[in-house]
Motif scaffolding. Structure first.
Motif: not given
Length: 143
Positions: A58-59, A95-97, A106-107, A111-113
């Motif tokens: 993810g970088k 805590h994370c991107s 993807y994080f 969140f959206v879900n």
């Protein structure tokens, strides 16, 4: 004068054991509008930002892409805060991107879900409460 914004506390528990709370009004019809426009607003703000690739971690693939990545991430934070009408991105992504891949996703999508589920539960609850109040009110006039 005192007015209620309808914002509700939504507790978040991270797998680190850390707990926090975000606030937003799930019954605000503009929330739906802002969420619906989120993708278009992000795309509009990023149309002049150079494209870049993220690696498996993810970088940014290329160190010269870090600036573009930071701009992209800031736009995501700003637009998410705008959509939810509050400063939630610093809590959600502490805590994370947003682009960290967690359990194959993807994080930000996690969140959206999860947020969508909470919004739907609150809307359903509010609708039931409203119907109950309306029934009581209407009963008075049926007699």
């Amino acid at each position: 004068m005192k007015l209620s914004t309808g914002k509700i506390a939504f507790p978040i528990e991270f797998d680190t054991g850390d707990k926090d709370v975000i606030y937003f009004n799930p019954n605000d019809p503009n929330l739906y509008v802002r969420l619906n426009n989120l993708k278009d607003r992000v795309n509009e703000k990023l149309k002049n930002v150079k494209d870049f690739e993220l690696n498996n971690e993810g970088k940014p693939e290329n160190p010269s892409d870090i600036e573009a990545f930071e701009i992209f991430q800031k736009v995501i934070y700003d637009e998410l805060d705008r959509a939810f009408d509050g400063n939630i991105s610093n809590i959600i992504f502490k805590h994370c991107s947003p682009f960290a891949i967690i359990n194959g996703e993807y994080f930000i999508l996690q969140f959206v879900n999860e947020a969508k589920k909470e919004i739907e539960k609150e809307i359903e609850k509010s609708n039931k409460d409203f119907q109950k109040k309306m029934s009581k009110y209407l009963e008075k006039y049926k007699k």
